[in-house]
Structures are given as structure tokens and as C-alpha cells.
Design a protein around this motif. Structure first.
Motif, PDB file in Angstrom:
ATOM      1  N   GLN A   5       0.819  -1.204   0.000  1.00  0.00           N
ATOM      2  CA  GLN A   5       0.000   0.000   0.000  1.00  0.00           C
ATOM      3  C   GLN A   5       0.861   1.267   0.000  1.00  0.00           C
ATOM      4  OE1 GLN A   5      -2.638   0.224   3.371  1.00  0.00           O
ATOM      5  NE2 GLN A   5      -4.106   1.474   2.252  1.00  0.00           N
ATOM      6  N   ARG A   6       1.891   1.302   0.840  1.00  0.00           N
ATOM      7  CA  ARG A   6       2.766   2.480   0.872  1.00  0.00           C
ATOM      8  C   ARG A   6       3.502   2.670  -0.455  1.00  0.00           C
ATOM      9  NH1 ARG A   6       3.053   0.672   6.070  1.00  0.00           N
ATOM     10  NH2 ARG A   6       4.901  -0.608   5.774  1.00  0.00           N
ATOM     11  N   HIS A  14      -3.336   8.509  -4.606  1.00  0.00           N
ATOM     12  CA  HIS A  14      -4.550   7.768  -4.302  1.00  0.00           C
ATOM     13  C   HIS A  14      -5.395   8.584  -3.347  1.00  0.00           C
ATOM     14  CE1 HIS A  14      -2.040   4.461  -5.749  1.00  0.00           C
ATOM     15  NE2 HIS A  14      -3.140   3.766  -5.891  1.00  0.00           N
ATOM     16  N   TRP A  16      -7.575   7.747  -0.265  1.00  0.00           N
ATOM     17  CA  TRP A  16      -7.974   6.697   0.666  1.00  0.00           C
ATOM     18  C   TRP A  16      -9.069   7.226   1.564  1.00  0.00           C
ATOM     19  CZ3 TRP A  16      -6.067   2.098  -0.412  1.00  0.00           C
ATOM     20  CH2 TRP A  16      -4.844   2.015  -1.082  1.00  0.00           C
TER      21      TRP A  16
END
Length: 176
Positions: A5-6, A14, A16
Motif C-alpha cells: 500500500q505504501r 490515491h 484513501w
């Protein structure tokens, strides 16, 4: 998952958010609107069903993606199970076993159709706009249109408590 994810966040921007947090929804809508109005930014990729489906149907779209304005560039994707099934049934298989199955599959084949761009018509609300886009995608991919939310499959406990899936869908609409 955190490492992946990072890395994704560093690779490209992105947005989130936590679906259950109402304040986040308003912030996300604002950020998406700002992104869409900035012509120097790349288009946003959104999966408006909000969940995975088994390659036979198109479920109800979340309306938030269709409230921000701008032009929608619909894409219909249908996997061909000839070499392997790309569907991840998260209630039966862990993510690790799914990833292992995908990475050891001989091939994954899918048909992709880029549909004509569409914009919200004058006087059209976000729900009708979302349904119009969903219908175009379903027609192109030869998929069945479903009138229920994909979140229902993960909410079977509430279905039994409330009665029917339709009642649960109405309850979800009131909460959003």
C-alpha cells in the motif's frame, strides 16, 4: 499489505477513505471534485460497485462517484475463465491463497471495452446517472444488471435481523 500500500501511494496519488465514516465521505467527495476540475491531473480510476463480483453481473453502483461532476469514461471488463478464474471469493479464500493462485495461473484473459464518454444530463441525479452508466457497461459485457448493493454479501447478519435484502438496501440508502 502495508508495504504494498505504501509503495502504491508513492507511485501515484490515491484517495484513501473509510467507507463507514460519514465525515470521510464528504472530504473524499471534495478531494475528487478538486481533482476532476484540475485539467493537469490524470483521470481517476474508480470501481463504483465497491466490491468484487463473480464475472456474471454488474451490481448497484455507489452514487458518490457520480456526484462529483466531470466526464465518465466507462470501461466494461469481463474475464474469460478459459485459463483461470480471476474472481476472489474472500469469504472462502484468503488473500494470500488468492494471490498464489493468480500468480501460478497459466494466464488470465479478459475482454476490455472502452465505451463512449458520458456526462450527467441536465436535471439527472447521481443515482440515475450511475444506473445509466451501469446499464451501458452491462449491455456491452453481456452481464446481468443487479439492483442490489454488493455490500449485502458481507452483511448477511443484518439481512437476517432486518428481513429482506431490499429492506437492508433501503436502510443503507437512509444512512448515506
Amino acid at each position: 499489505m502495508g508495504v504494498i500500500q505504501r509503495a502504491m501511494v508513492r507511485a501515484c496519488p490515491h484517495v484513501w477513505f473509510e467507507r463507514s465514516e460519514m465525515r470521510d465521505r464528504h472530504l473524499v467527495t471534495k478531494r475528487l471534485g478538486e481533482h476532476v476540475s484540475d485539467k493537469t491531473k490524470l483521470p481517476i480510476l474508480i470501481f463504483p460497485e465497491g466490491t468484487c463480483i463473480n464475472n456474471t453481473s454488474v451490481m448497484m453502483f455507489k452514487k458518490g462517484s457520480f456526484e462529483i461532476g466531470g466526464t465518465i469514461y466507462p470501461v466494461a471488463i469481463k474475464y474469460d475463465p478459459q485459463f483461470g478464474d480471476a474472481f476472489w471469493n474472500s469469504s472462502k479464500h484468503s488473500m494470500v491463497s488468492y494471490l498464489l493462485r493468480m500468480m501460478t495461473s497459466w494466464a488470465l484473459k479478459c475482454n476490455v471495452w472502452y465505451l463512449h464518454p458520458v456526462s450527467r444530463e441536465e436535471g439527472e441525479d447521481a443515482v440515475h446517472f450511475a444506473n445509466r452508466v451501469k446499464s451501458a457497461i452491462a449491455k456491452q459485457g453481456g452481464l446481468i444488471e443487479l439492483d442490489w448493493d454488493g455490500g449485502l454479501k458481507r452483511d448477511s447478519q443484518r439481512i437476517f435481523q432486518r428481513g429482506t435484502a431490499e429492506e437492508l438496501q433501503q436502510d443503507n440508502c437512509r444512512r448515506t
